[in-house]
Design an enzyme around this catalytic site. Structure first.
Site, PDB file in Angstrom:
ATOM      1  N   LYS A   1     -15.086  -8.218  -3.032  1.00 35.09           N
ATOM      2  CA  LYS A   1     -14.437  -7.068  -2.408  1.00 35.09           C
ATOM      3  C   LYS A   1     -15.198  -5.761  -2.600  1.00 35.09           C
ATOM      4  CE  LYS A   1      -9.905  -9.153  -2.215  1.00 35.09           C
ATOM      5  NZ  LYS A   1     -10.454 -10.498  -2.412  1.00 35.09           N
TER       6      LYS A   1
ATOM      7  N   GLU B   1      -8.966   1.683  -6.868  1.00 30.79           N
ATOM      8  CA  GLU B   1      -8.652   2.354  -5.611  1.00 30.79           C
ATOM      9  C   GLU B   1      -7.453   3.286  -5.813  1.00 30.79           C
ATOM     10  OE1 GLU B   1      -9.802  -0.828  -2.076  1.00 30.79           O
ATOM     11  OE2 GLU B   1      -7.720  -0.528  -2.643  1.00 30.79           O
TER      12      GLU B   1
ATOM     13  N   HIS C   1       2.808 -10.018  -2.838  1.00 31.86           N
ATOM     14  CA  HIS C   1       1.607  -9.925  -1.989  1.00 31.86           C
ATOM     15  C   HIS C   1       1.425 -11.144  -1.080  1.00 31.86           C
ATOM     16  CE1 HIS C   1       0.480  -6.406  -4.329  1.00 31.86           C
ATOM     17  NE2 HIS C   1       0.637  -7.113  -5.429  1.00 31.86           N
TER      18      HIS C   1
ATOM     19  N   ARG D   1     -11.321 -16.473   8.004  1.00 31.44           N
ATOM     20  CA  ARG D   1     -10.808 -17.796   8.380  1.00 31.44           C
ATOM     21  C   ARG D   1      -9.720 -17.600   9.425  1.00 31.44           C
ATOM     22  NH1 ARG D   1      -6.029 -17.026   5.951  1.00 31.44           N
ATOM     23  NH2 ARG D   1      -5.983 -15.970   3.927  1.00 31.44           N
TER      24      ARG D   1
END
Length: 494
Positions: free
Chosen positions: A116, A200, A235, A291
């Site tokens: 990431k 973040e 999540h 994907r």
């Protein structure tokens, strides 16, 4: 065109891929664990091979065995579906080394998007807006403190590898930072094999919006509009829809163009999504899911594009079958993930035997499933039973149609999350389109609403309950058999 495709997955997504193969005249090969020997996808395929015992690491994650079966069966391509090895660059590289087409991005792109921190850097280069944060991994509390102070609390610490929200830690103040950093690094090391983490800015009330992209080997890339995926728990998405109630046509054009340009920039080949957080009118890059996604049917319903068939065409070396100006959004689609889990027990998985199975139908209803009556859902894998998708001319009609379809869905014998979906479809905030990623936690009446729905006596499942009672069913069969025997005896001895 490819001739034969091995589907390295199970359940409904395996059948979904095989259906596309059958329409294209391509042979399909199923691989299955011992736990799945009676599964529907095994029966549906043209050929099927057992690849090991129930644990996924010994079967569906066994790269050498999958390659061996692909070669033995003569498959010239492997479709990984989603989950398992779908975004594993080692698997893609193994396919590439054996001359077997991996239906998805190259191993290079999978490595690029799988990390990431690297993905953030590449997206910045491609002109994609990202959440304010670090572009390098964070190593120690001192460095983390300086960075967090510059970004501004609250912040979120994320593992660089992996996904699904695993290990992410929200930090509200400087005093929490050191322990949070240590905890996230430990989880990252244990779960993903690397301790790299990054920081973040934490967006408190965002929506989760993703754009479906398709890219071919000729350098072409398009987007198929957005999906709203804000109804989540831990999540994990539960309900998705397309389009999003929050996205205007102008925003769709802008963000879609950014997503397609980024796909071209990295040389993306196949289907995938560009994931964004949407907060206070701004979009921020989250990650790339490299994907086909669980929720791809809602996009298919509103665009008419068969995403899996496009994957197969692209993997065959063909260009995209449509250009951006040929893609239009028509109507509204909603998907509910139907899982074998108990929504009143923190959504705990509930594998087991289905006493019966009756799926919905009618105008605008699609069910992607992989089960049947008396099938036993094994305890080893994700508890998804099916995906229920509806289409309507506008959002209100789609919600009403979903309510009707959920009423028709009958799955006795196990707990499912159907009552949860019924409760959400009645929820005033959901009906108004006031969504965010913490919706489930915020709507504190949902549990009471679910209980009330489960206690209602007018559900279709309760109306048919006497047919599903095993003892009553056996007694009824015995009674009929006894009467038939008496009648036969009378005919034999008039």
């Amino acid at each position: 065109m490819l001739r034969k495709i091995l589907v390295a997955n199970r359940g409904e997504i395996a059948i979904r891929v095989m259906r596309a193969c059958r329409e294209l005249g391509v042979a399909s090969v199923a691989v299955y664990s011992e736990a799945d020997k009676e599964a529907l996808f095994v029966k549906y395929a043209d050929e099927a091979f057992c690849i090991g015992p129930p644990p996924a690491r010994a079967s569906y994650l066994n790269i050498p065995k999958l390659i061996e079966v692909a070669k033995e069966s003569g498959a010239d391509a492997i479709h990984p579906g989603y989950g398992f090895l779908a975004e594993n660059p080692k698997f893609a590289r193994a396919c590439e080394g054996e001359g077997i087409k991996f239906i998805g991005p190259s191993s290079r792109v999978l490595e690029l998007m799988g990390d990431k921190i690297t993905a953030r850097r590449e997206m910045i280069k491609a002109g994609v807006p990202v959440v304010p944060g670090t572009e390098e991994c964070v190593l120690d509390p001192g460095q983390a403190g300086d960075l967090a102070k510059a970004i501004g609390y609250p912040v979120i610490i994320k593992p660089s590898g992996g996904g699904g929200g695993i290990g992410m830690t929200i930090v509200a103040s400087e005093g929490e930072l050191a322990n949070a950093l240590k905890s996230t690094q430990a989880i990252a090391t244990t779960t993903f094999g690397i301790c790299d983490v990054y920081i973040e800015k934490y967006l408190a009330h965002p929506r989760h919006i993703e754009f479906q992209i398709l890219g071919d080997s000729k350098g072409n890339a398009v987007h198929l509009g957005e999906r709203e995926c804000s109804i989540q728990r831990r999540h994990q998405k539960l309900i998705e829809e397309s389009p999003s109630p929050a996205v205007t046509p102008a925003m769709r054009a802008q963000m879609g163009a950014i997503a397609a340009n980024a796909a071209r920039y990295v040389g993306y080949e196949g289907a995938g999504t560009m994931e964004f957080l949407f907060s206070e009118g701004n979009f921020y890059f989250l990650e790339v899911n490299a994907r086909v996604q669980v929720e791809h049917p809602v996009t298919e319903m509103v665009t008419g594009v068969d995403i899996v068939k496009e994957q197969i065409r692209i993997a065959s070396g063909l260009p995209l079958s449509l250009s951006q100006d040929e893609i239009a959004i028509k109507g509204w689609a909603i998907e509910c993930r139907i899982n074998a889990e108990d929504p009143l027990n923190d959504f705990a998985p509930c594998p087991g035997r289905l006493k019966a199975y009756h799926s919905p139908g009618g105008t605008g209803v699609r069910v992607d499933d992989g089960v049947y009556a008396h099938y036993t859902i094994p305890p080893y894998y994700d508890p998804m039973i099916s995906k229920l998708i509806v289409w309507g001319r506008e959002r209100d009609e789609a919600i009403r149609r979903m309510k009707r379809a959920l009423y028709e869905y009958v799955i006795p014998g196990i707990h499912t999350n159907i009552p949860f979906h019924k409760a959400v479809m009645e929820n005033p905030r959901f009906v108004k389109g006031e969504l965010e990623t913490h919706f489930v936690e915020q709507e504190i009446t949902l549990l009471d609403d679910i209980r009330a729905i489960m206690e209602q006596g007018n559900s279709l499942e309760k109306k048919f309950s006497h047919f599903f009672d095993e003892k009553k069913r056996v007694a009824a069969i015995s009674a009929v058999t006894a009467v038939a025997g008496m009648l036969a005896q009378k005919r034999a001895n008039p």
